[in-house]
Design a protein around this motif. Sequence first.
Motif, mmCIF file in Angstrom:
data_model
loop_
_atom_site.group_PDB
_atom_site.id
_atom_site.type_symbol
_atom_site.label_atom_id
_atom_site.label_comp_id
_atom_site.label_asym_id
_atom_site.label_seq_id
_atom_site.Cartn_x
_atom_site.Cartn_y
_atom_site.Cartn_z
ATOM 1 N N ASP A 71 8.735 43.384 35.261
ATOM 2 C CA ASP A 71 9.648 44.439 34.808
ATOM 3 C C ASP A 71 9.195 45.815 35.284
ATOM 4 O OD1 ASP A 71 12.083 44.843 33.369
ATOM 5 O OD2 ASP A 71 10.962 45.762 31.751
ATOM 6 N N ASN A 72 7.891 46.035 35.340
ATOM 7 C CA ASN A 72 7.364 47.341 35.746
ATOM 8 C C ASN A 72 7.191 47.477 37.258
ATOM 9 O OD1 ASN A 72 7.105 48.465 33.136
ATOM 10 N ND2 ASN A 72 5.211 47.334 32.796
ATOM 11 N N GLN A 73 6.932 46.378 37.932
ATOM 12 C CA GLN A 73 6.613 46.427 39.354
ATOM 13 C C GLN A 73 7.851 46.527 40.235
ATOM 14 O OE1 GLN A 73 3.632 46.658 40.677
ATOM 15 N NE2 GLN A 73 4.155 46.396 42.830
ATOM 16 N N PHE A 74 8.957 45.973 39.767
ATOM 17 C CA PHE A 74 10.135 45.860 40.620
ATOM 18 C C PHE A 74 11.270 46.735 40.100
ATOM 19 C CE2 PHE A 74 7.757 41.954 41.284
ATOM 20 C CZ PHE A 74 7.774 41.850 42.675
ATOM 21 N N PRO A 75 12.133 47.203 41.011
ATOM 22 C CA PRO A 75 13.291 47.995 40.575
ATOM 23 C C PRO A 75 14.307 47.113 39.861
ATOM 24 C CG PRO A 75 13.417 47.542 42.921
ATOM 25 C CD PRO A 75 12.071 47.042 42.475
ATOM 26 N N GLY A 76 15.330 47.780 39.329
ATOM 27 C CA GLY A 76 16.354 47.052 38.592
ATOM 28 C C GLY A 76 16.328 47.423 37.128
ATOM 29 N N PRO A 77 17.243 46.866 36.350
ATOM 30 C CA PRO A 77 17.284 47.180 34.922
ATOM 31 C C PRO A 77 15.983 46.796 34.230
ATOM 32 C CG PRO A 77 18.650 45.276 35.431
ATOM 33 C CD PRO A 77 18.252 45.871 36.744
ATOM 34 N N LYS A 78 15.659 47.534 33.170
ATOM 35 C CA LYS A 78 14.431 47.285 32.423
ATOM 36 C C LYS A 78 14.719 46.400 31.217
ATOM 37 C CE LYS A 78 11.514 49.736 34.849
ATOM 38 N NZ LYS A 78 10.399 49.075 35.574
ATOM 39 N N PHE A 79 13.860 45.430 31.008
ATOM 40 C CA PHE A 79 14.032 44.487 29.910
ATOM 41 C C PHE A 79 12.959 44.632 28.834
ATOM 42 C CE2 PHE A 79 16.496 42.945 33.409
ATOM 43 C CZ PHE A 79 17.690 42.606 32.790
ATOM 44 N N PHE A 80 12.032 45.559 29.060
ATOM 45 C CA PHE A 80 11.113 46.015 28.021
ATOM 46 C C PHE A 80 11.439 47.491 27.802
ATOM 47 C CE2 PHE A 80 8.881 42.322 29.624
ATOM 48 C CZ PHE A 80 8.328 41.755 28.481
ATOM 49 N N PRO A 81 12.060 47.847 26.680
ATOM 50 C CA PRO A 81 12.543 49.220 26.488
ATOM 51 C C PRO A 81 11.430 50.254 26.516
ATOM 52 C CG PRO A 81 13.464 47.718 24.846
ATOM 53 C CD PRO A 81 12.387 46.969 25.557
ATOM 54 N N ALA A 82 11.788 51.467 26.957
ATOM 55 C CA ALA A 82 10.843 52.589 26.928
ATOM 56 C C ALA A 82 10.704 53.162 25.521
ATOM 57 C CB ALA A 82 11.310 53.679 27.895
ATOM 58 N N ASP A 83 11.780 53.100 24.746
ATOM 59 C CA ASP A 83 11.730 53.605 23.373
ATOM 60 C C ASP A 83 10.666 52.849 22.581
ATOM 61 O OD1 ASP A 83 13.127 55.023 20.958
ATOM 62 O OD2 ASP A 83 12.984 52.909 20.394
ATOM 63 N N PRO A 84 9.745 53.533 21.901
ATOM 64 C CA PRO A 84 8.633 52.849 21.234
ATOM 65 C C PRO A 84 9.069 51.891 20.141
ATOM 66 C CG PRO A 84 8.654 55.193 20.677
ATOM 67 C CD PRO A 84 9.613 55.009 21.798
ATOM 68 N N ARG A 86 12.074 50.254 19.929
ATOM 69 C CA ARG A 86 12.690 49.095 20.581
ATOM 70 C C ARG A 86 11.635 48.242 21.285
ATOM 71 N NH1 ARG A 86 17.013 49.130 17.658
ATOM 72 N NH2 ARG A 86 18.797 50.356 18.369
ATOM 73 N N ALA A 87 10.671 48.898 21.928
ATOM 74 C CA ALA A 87 9.603 48.156 22.605
ATOM 75 C C ALA A 87 8.817 47.303 21.612
ATOM 76 C CB ALA A 87 8.674 49.123 23.326
ATOM 77 N N ALA A 88 8.514 47.880 20.451
ATOM 78 C CA ALA A 88 7.785 47.140 19.425
ATOM 79 C C ALA A 88 8.614 45.979 18.889
ATOM 80 C CB ALA A 88 7.385 48.077 18.289
ATOM 81 N N VAL A 152 17.413 42.739 19.985
ATOM 82 C CA VAL A 152 16.935 44.124 19.895
ATOM 83 C C VAL A 152 18.001 45.048 20.465
ATOM 84 C CG1 VAL A 152 15.168 45.775 20.586
ATOM 85 C CG2 VAL A 152 14.524 43.410 20.074
ATOM 86 N N GLY A 153 18.493 45.955 19.651
ATOM 87 C CA GLY A 153 19.480 46.908 20.127
ATOM 88 C C GLY A 153 20.780 46.238 20.513
ATOM 89 N N ASP A 154 21.469 46.828 21.471
ATOM 90 C CA ASP A 154 22.791 46.340 21.865
ATOM 91 C C ASP A 154 22.849 45.907 23.325
ATOM 92 O OD1 ASP A 154 22.576 48.784 23.085
ATOM 93 O OD2 ASP A 154 24.387 49.649 22.199
ATOM 94 N N ARG A 155 21.689 45.510 23.867
ATOM 95 C CA ARG A 155 21.670 45.030 25.251
ATOM 96 C C ARG A 155 20.591 43.961 25.408
ATOM 97 N NH1 ARG A 155 17.389 47.168 28.182
ATOM 98 N NH2 ARG A 155 18.425 46.551 30.132
ATOM 99 N N LEU A 156 20.705 43.217 26.493
ATOM 100 C CA LEU A 156 19.763 42.141 26.777
ATOM 101 C C LEU A 156 18.364 42.702 27.003
ATOM 102 C CD1 LEU A 156 19.901 38.967 27.422
ATOM 103 C CD2 LEU A 156 19.730 39.686 29.810
ATOM 104 N N THR A 157 17.372 42.108 26.354
ATOM 105 C CA THR A 157 15.968 42.440 26.579
ATOM 106 C C THR A 157 15.189 41.149 26.813
ATOM 107 O OG1 THR A 157 15.252 42.275 24.262
ATOM 108 C CG2 THR A 157 16.162 44.416 24.998
#
Length: 208
Positions: A71-84, A86-88, A152-157
Amino acid sequence: MSELEIIGIPISNYVRALRVLCAEKGVPYKLTPALPHSPEVKAIHPAGLVPCMRHGDVTLFESKAIAHYIDNQFPGPKFFPADPVRAAQVEQWVSYVNTKVDRWVMREYVVPSLFFDKVKGPDTARINAALPQIEKYIAPLDGAVAATGFLVGDRLTFADINVLPILAALTLFPATNEILTRHTALSKYLATLCARPSFQSTAPPPRG
């Protein structure tokens, strides 16, 4: 750039979760089928478990660590949220699923139902004992997805991607499918996510 390599058996729910993540992000990869404790796997994982990953000089084991890297190495949508928060919450559900849901669905029900001594037959006592535990541990998932259709939230993670192959296994057996159908929000959630191209394209080959 070096090719990303995912190492492990295609039927593994954790191998499939990583493949779904790559498909959702548009990350090309090579799947190297390998059994647990095989030389390819033991070269990376100290306990000989799958999945493992190789990307150039980088090797990793444990699916959540590999997922973070992808998720961090490659471009594209993020599936681990930046918001603390949501990430937790993603970490929370991944941990819950890996310690509770995977254990009772995959380790105590699916595996002993499919892989057993041909002379002795399946351990029906063990398999049947898993059913109330499966119901107990999927019930919180039903409540969690009821509001938005995601954990988590309203999108795929990655929380959703991680649990999807496990929940899909419930549909393979009448007893566990019956449990699933009693949880209507979870049943709808599963049907929706299973229709995604990322899940359809990563189906393991049928058992011979």
